[in-house]
Design an enzyme around this catalytic site. Sequence first.
Site, PDB file in Angstrom:
ATOM      1  N   GLN A 182     -11.153   4.782  76.501  1.00 20.00           N
ATOM      2  CA  GLN A 182     -11.676   3.419  76.328  1.00 20.00           C
ATOM      3  C   GLN A 182     -13.206   3.437  76.313  1.00 20.00           C
ATOM      4  OE1 GLN A 182      -9.392   0.664  76.522  1.00 20.00           O
ATOM      5  NE2 GLN A 182     -10.997  -0.784  76.063  1.00 20.00           N
ATOM      6  N   PHE A 183     -13.804   3.661  75.141  1.00 18.32           N
ATOM      7  CA  PHE A 183     -15.264   3.700  75.067  1.00 18.32           C
ATOM      8  C   PHE A 183     -15.891   2.345  75.352  1.00 18.32           C
ATOM      9  CE2 PHE A 183     -14.400   2.132  70.856  1.00 18.32           C
ATOM     10  CZ  PHE A 183     -15.509   1.361  70.526  1.00 18.32           C
ATOM     11  N   THR A 184     -15.126   1.266  75.215  1.00 16.58           N
ATOM     12  CA  THR A 184     -15.688  -0.074  75.433  1.00 16.58           C
ATOM     13  C   THR A 184     -16.013  -0.337  76.899  1.00 16.58           C
ATOM     14  OG1 THR A 184     -13.500  -1.108  75.552  1.00 16.58           O
ATOM     15  CG2 THR A 184     -14.557  -1.028  73.380  1.00 16.58           C
TER      16      THR A 184
END
Length: 163
Positions: free
Chosen positions: A86-88
């Site tokens: 989850q880069f967000t």
Amino acid sequence: MRLLIQRVLEAAVTVDGQTTGAIGKGLLVLTGFGEEDGPDFHLSPVFGGMARKLLDLRIFPGEGDRSDKFDRSARDCGADVLLVPQFTLYADCRKGRRPSFSHAGDPAWSRGMFERFTRKVSEESGRPVPAGVFGADMRVHLVNWGPVTIWLDSREVLPHLYL
């Protein structure tokens, strides 16, 4: 490194209609790496420390007269773990209306870092750890338990992280 940990009764992640990972009672862990981690972060003692911290957080109910307390860890009760890249988690929303992801780790090394972390958590737990697919459009289904949601940032827990 950032982890968003949710205690769940069940969770699953699918890609293109195919389930890539599913668990019963346990932890759904959204996992992100930041630019400050760098491509050699897996060599840092903090990397393994985060895996141990995840597995040893006492966020499951105890037994008997401790059933209303956070008394046991995933390791203590043999809970499942599902990791989802989850880069967000590195979204910066301070300016404008569109989040910036400039502090997220470079996908060129973050993919390998996520795979290494999945292996590390599996080694530490002694159990296979299912996972989402880095860079894919995923569907995550979960039934929160509590709900209990915990935020771990390696920069914030570092002084207290047992290595």
